[in-house]
Enzyme design. Structure first.
Site, PDB file in Angstrom:
ATOM      1  N   GLY A 143       6.088   4.292  -0.747  1.00  0.00           N
ATOM      2  CA  GLY A 143       7.077   3.488  -0.032  1.00  0.00           C
ATOM      3  C   GLY A 143       8.205   3.074  -0.942  1.00  0.00           C
ATOM      4  O   GLY A 143       8.597   3.814  -1.846  1.00  0.00           O
ATOM      5  N   VAL A 163       8.619  -3.142  -2.322  1.00  0.00           N
ATOM      6  CA  VAL A 163       7.237  -3.404  -1.900  1.00  0.00           C
ATOM      7  C   VAL A 163       6.270  -2.930  -2.978  1.00  0.00           C
ATOM      8  O   VAL A 163       5.208  -3.534  -3.187  1.00  0.00           O
ATOM      9  CB  VAL A 163       6.926  -2.736  -0.541  1.00  0.00           C
ATOM     10  CG1 VAL A 163       5.479  -2.969  -0.148  1.00  0.00           C
ATOM     11  CG2 VAL A 163       7.855  -3.274   0.536  1.00  0.00           C
ATOM     12  N   GLY A 164       6.635  -1.885  -3.704  1.00  0.00           N
ATOM     13  CA  GLY A 164       5.801  -1.398  -4.809  1.00  0.00           C
ATOM     14  C   GLY A 164       5.498  -2.504  -5.814  1.00  0.00           C
ATOM     15  O   GLY A 164       4.376  -2.625  -6.315  1.00  0.00           O
ATOM     16  N   GLU A 196       4.138   5.747  -5.385  1.00  0.00           N
ATOM     17  CA  GLU A 196       5.086   6.827  -5.118  1.00  0.00           C
ATOM     18  C   GLU A 196       6.284   6.172  -4.451  1.00  0.00           C
ATOM     19  O   GLU A 196       6.247   5.855  -3.250  1.00  0.00           O
ATOM     20  CB  GLU A 196       4.444   7.880  -4.213  1.00  0.00           C
ATOM     21  CG  GLU A 196       3.269   8.591  -4.859  1.00  0.00           C
ATOM     22  CD  GLU A 196       3.699   9.693  -5.812  1.00  0.00           C
ATOM     23  OE1 GLU A 196       4.766  10.305  -5.569  1.00  0.00           O
ATOM     24  OE2 GLU A 196       2.992   9.940  -6.808  1.00  0.00           O
ATOM     25  N   CYS A 223      11.794  11.138   0.553  1.00  0.00           N
ATOM     26  CA  CYS A 223      11.941  10.428  -0.720  1.00  0.00           C
ATOM     27  C   CYS A 223      12.589  11.291  -1.792  1.00  0.00           C
ATOM     28  O   CYS A 223      13.225  10.774  -2.705  1.00  0.00           O
ATOM     29  CB  CYS A 223      10.596   9.900  -1.200  1.00  0.00           C
ATOM     30  SG  CYS A 223       9.289  11.116  -1.117  1.00  0.00           S
TER      31      CYS A 223
END
Lengths: 442, 502
Positions: free
Chosen positions: B177, B181-182, B199, B231
């Site tokens: 994502g 948020v990672g 990722e 991505c």
């Protein structure tokens, strides 16, 4: 930046050799700290060109005419936070890997091993570029300030509780971490062993550096019948190693500071030791101590001892031992003393740990081809030898194609209907297909 | 206890029963998957096959074929001290893995990590993205029909459910994502000392050098696949001003060829996932010159293939990952300025370079960093499962695909098995210490033995010895021949005649 290894590594080797041959250094230090470091440096110098070279990977049909490889790259700036129990090995060991991988590194030795960290700060700049590899000393607040900065990798050796804080700080910058933590490393002794030999190995591993080793056998699991024999053999071995009065042996160490001294003594409260138990606060000396029939729920069995106190916990058989180990956090090391092949396989199969060593203690640390690291609460990532290089590199995937061979690509362009492409072409393209065993050099 | 806590507890218990040891994998229901993707992203059936399910099938087939190799003990080089011992690395399951999927390729980026998790012997909880709601629902219905529901449950939900899941204790968290948020995922994992694979994304630059065939290069620029919601899609283009004008022409032609005059009505051209992202992407175009496209329809979440020209480095569109069918072109004076531009920014997930000049490619590789680098094509490195797929810096940590997923979701445990003999060697390390003992120990510990070379050397020596022996034997044999009848004749002939006695 890829030229760095050439600059850094040879001076570092001189530095380590100088320390190793200094007459002021005790034998234990030479053996445990510096020999390992020399090994790491020599290995890095020998093998660097191999480690750093592009690594070809297997190709699929459509990538047959392409260059497909993985190329190690430096990450950038690495923060290395050392520990106090082996201040040289655990601080400079990762530094070797950082330099080999082409990074810059900030070295933060532990303030608890004050003399070593001051010496490191004085000596390292004489051998290594002080812009690329500065040494920063200080305590908790300095370390916290360092952790607030942005790094490309943080390499921490120490306790699990601080490990959490390091990872949390790294998360703010999406910085990857290597955490070499600790835990209670169990040592299981099966009844079929030669207890005399076992006792010597365990005694050495437990009381070296006064038990202040992350992979020291923390406690022993064995059947009650083995306990008696073990105690007698350990007593004999201690006499052999340190003489009747370990306090006056040049090979027996001391506890790092008063706080840890008090902590270890308090863990021993309420027990009558079968061996040792004496202490001297003025010297931070604790005699080699063995306690028997220690209850599993005791305080002694809750936290890593990190001292010269060896609890013996009774178990009924190997299954009981396995259950005991699995009920607890995954340890950094697991030691199994057993001559029966099936017993060994059972232990290995049904437990997990950072590393496992059968019929000896500590020695897996010396084999640099084995990745050294923990799992779960005992850590993440690994190092030693080539693993240090890889841990502190970015393995970048490279695919170099040519603008020719256009017709084969047609199948993947829209419109994706049967006019333009067929599923067979896609399979040949490599999606859903097996990579062929074709190397780049073929 | 929350629902998430219960699910985790059940999965952990199931893992501890050893049910994961035998490996069984799912066969896909292509129609239902395609339907769900059509509703979420407007993906056509063929696009689904090409970009989602084919990859999954490939991973599963690879795992089935190679699992015994991947899971086998891996021997390591030994020293003199450990010569007679067994030294190897044994892959082991980590335990319980949390897989948080993404919405752009909901099946591929959720199931491919799951393949690795299962192969490595773990239990796993699958949390598909709620943004691709139809796919999430389809996954929730279909997966239990093929996989053990205790070991591999699917948990759907939004932000609060995900946060609740992240509060639990895992043995590994695999997240696909955004970088923002990672960070939160890693922070939550830190509380339990849980390792993570992230990722993430970023702005993947695409440098087009003046020497290349623009027509062909343009064909490869996979920007509009999945409407730019990939991505690893080329986020923006860097090229010289002369290249820019040629590029614009070719892109115009390409779009017409790929997506017809009316992309909106064309089956293989997708839609933006939702109106929030639609508005976000439209907002990014503010202040830049539209050279192509720019047409849109909010109700349908449609944005036509769009190219922006002469984009400035500090424009809105260059501030965040576009993740849409908008391609900015930025002018640079040459490869030096392009490298500078790229290095001034966060490390991207992938760098694309189009040129036939090998030196330029090598410079790009040496002077920049990114998850991956692809020369003269786009996106396809994702299909090469022998290449580790992952980011660096803000574009991620860890990697997967093929064996890399297996290794990522395993614990590689060092094993050293010694015998209880050879105690005399060990006595070198016991106190009381002497310099002599230390010196011996240094020799035994520092000498690395290359077993292969040693074996080869031993074999060659043995062969030489054997050859010498054979030569000797045949020599003796020739000597023995003289005792046979021919030998006697030979000897009679050879011996000079004795003079007759007088």
């Amino acid at each position: 930046i890829e030229k760095l290894p050439g600059l850094g590594r040879t001076p570092l080797l001189f530095f380590i050799s100088m320390l190793a041959h200094s007459s002021m250094i005790q034998y234990d230090t030479s053996l445990l700290e510096l020999t390992g470091l020399e090994n790491e440096i020599k290995l890095a110098i020998d093998k660097l060109s191999v480690w750093a070279a592009p690594r070809a990977v297997e190709r699929s049909i459509l990538t047959l005419s392409d260059q497909v490889y993985v190329r190690p790259q430096p990450l950038g700036v690495v923060l290395i936070i050392g520990a106090w129990n082996y201040p040289w090995a655990l601080t400079l060991g990762p530094l070797v890997g950082a330099i080999a991988a082409g990074n810059a590194a900030v070295v933060k030795p532990s303030e608890l091993s004050e003399c070593s960290s001051l010496l490191l700060r004085a000596l390292l700049p004489r051998y290594l570029d002080k812009d690329l590899y500065p040494v920063v000393t200080g305590g908790v607040s300095e370390t916290q300030e360092l952790l607030r900065q942005r790094w490309d990798h943080v390499f921490y050796t120490g306790s699990s509780s601080v490990g959490r804080l390091v990872m949390e700080a790294a998360a703010a910058h999406l910085t990857p971490v290597t955490l070499e933590l600790g835990g209670k490393s169990p040592c299981y002794i099966h009844s079929d062993c030669n207890i005399r030999v076992v006792a010597r190995r365990i005694t050495w591993g437990k009381f070296v550096n006064c038990g202040q080793t992350c992979i020291a056998p923390d406690y022993v699991l064995c059947e009650p019948s083995v306990q008696n024999q073990l105690i007698d053999c350990i007593r004999l071995t201690l006499l052999e190693f340190y003489g009747a009065d370990p306090k006056s042996s040049p090979d027996y160490g001391r506890i790092i500071n008063q706080r840890h001294f008090n902590r270890i003594l308090s863990l021993m409260e309420g027990y009558v030791p079968v061996i040792g138990g004496q202490s001297d606060a003025s010297q931070r000396y604790i005699a080699p101590t063995v306690l028997r029939d220690v209850p599993p729920q005791s305080r002694l069995m809750q936290e890593e001892i990190f001292g010269p106190v060896l609890p013996l916990v009774a178990v009924s058989d190997i299954d009981d031992a396995i259950r005991f180990i699995n009920e607890r956090e995954k340890p950094l090391a697991l030691y199994v003393f057993c001559t029966d092949q099936k017993g060994i396989e059972k232990m290995l199969e049904e437990t997990t740990s950072g590393g496992v060593l059968v019929n000896d203690v500590l020695m897996h640390y010396t084999l640099s081809s084995l990745p050294f690291g923990g799992v779960g609460h005992s850590g993440m990532g690994s190092y030693h030898g080539k693993h240090s290089f890889e841990q502190l590199s970015h393995m970048r995937s490279c695919l170099v194609r040519s603008l020719a061979m256009e017709s084969v690509n047609l199948s993947r362009y829209p419109p994706q209907d049967r006019r333009r492409g067929r599923i067979r072409a896609y399979r040949g393209w490599g999606i859903g297909g097996e990579p062929l065993t074709q190397k780049w050099s073929d | 206890m929350s629902r998430e806590e219960l699910v985790v507890q059940r999965a952990r218990k199931a893992f501890q029963t050893g049910k994961t040891k035998p490996l069984e994998l799912v066969t896909e229901r292509k129609k239902e998957i395609a339907d769900s993707l059509k509703k979420d992203l407007g993906k056509s059936e063929r696009c689904t096959e090409l970009f989602e399910t084919l990859g999954c099938e490939g991973e599963i087939r690879l795992a089935l074929q190679h699992l015994s190799d991947w899971a086998a003990p891996r021997p390591v080089e030994k020293t003199l001290m450990t010569l007679v011992d067994q030294a190897y690395v044994q892959p082991q399951p980590l335990g319980l893995v949390l897989i948080i999927g993404a919405w752009n390729y909901p099946w591929a980026v959720t199931l491919q990590p799951l393949v690795g998790a299962i192969a490595a012997g773990n239990a796993a909880i699958i949390k598909p993205s709620e943004v691709s709601s139809h796919s999430a629902r389809a996954m929730e219905e279909l997966l239990p029909l093929y996989l053990d529901t205790d070991l591999y449950p699917v948990v759907t939900g939004g932000v609060s459910e995900t946060q609740e899941l992240l509060r639990q204790r895992w043995d590994h968290v695999f997240y696909t994502g955004s970088s923002s948020v990672g960070r939160l995922v890693m922070e939550a994992a830190a509380a339990h000392l849980t390792p993570v694979t992230l990722e993430l994304g970023g702005k993947s630059p695409c440098y087009i050098h003046s020497d290349c065939n623009i027509r062909v290069a343009e064909d490869h620029v996979g920007k509009f696949v999945n409407c730019g919601q990939t991505c690893i899609s080329p986020d923006y283009v860097l090229c010289e001003p002369s290249v820019q004008s040629r590029l614009l022409e070719e892109v115009r032609e390409c779009i017409k060829e790929f997506y017809t005059e009316n992309p909106k009505g064309f089956e293989d051209y997708g839609r933006i996932i939702n109106q929030r992202h639609f508005r976000r992407i439209m907002g990014l175009m503010e202040g830049s010159t539209v050279a192509l496209g720019g047409d849109c329809d909010e109700a349908d979440c449609y944005i036509g293939p769009t190219v922006l020209k002469d984009v400035s480095a500090d424009s809105k569109v260059m501030k965040e990952e576009i993740f849409g069918p908008v391609l900015p072109i930025i002018s640079v004076s040459g490869v030096d300025q392009a490298i500078q531009f790229i290095s001034d920014r966060e490390k991207p997930l992938v760098i694309y370079v189009f040129t036939e000049d090998k030196k330029i490619i090598q410079r790009m590789i040496a002077d920049t960093s990114s998850g991956a680098l692809l020369a003269n094509d786009c996106l396809v490195h994702f299909t090469v499962s022998t290449l580790p797929f992952g980011g660096v810096g803000h574009s991620g940590m860890g990697c997967y695909k093929g064996k890399h997923t297996f290794d990522q979701l395993s614990h590689l445990r060092s094993c050293l098995i010694k015998s209880s003999s050879l105690e005399s060697v060990n006595s070198l390390r016991y106190p009381p210490h002497t310099q002599r003992k230390i010196n011996w120990l240094r020799l035994l510990l520092l000498k690395q033995i290359d077993l292969k070379k040693l074996r080869r050397f031993t074999m060659i020596t043995a062969l030489m010895g054997l050859t010498a022996f054979i030569v000797q034997v045949t020599g003796v044999h020739r000597q023995t021949d003289l005792d046979t009848s021919e030998g006697q004749v030979f000897r009679a002939v050879a011996k000079p005649p004795q003079p007759a006695a007088i």
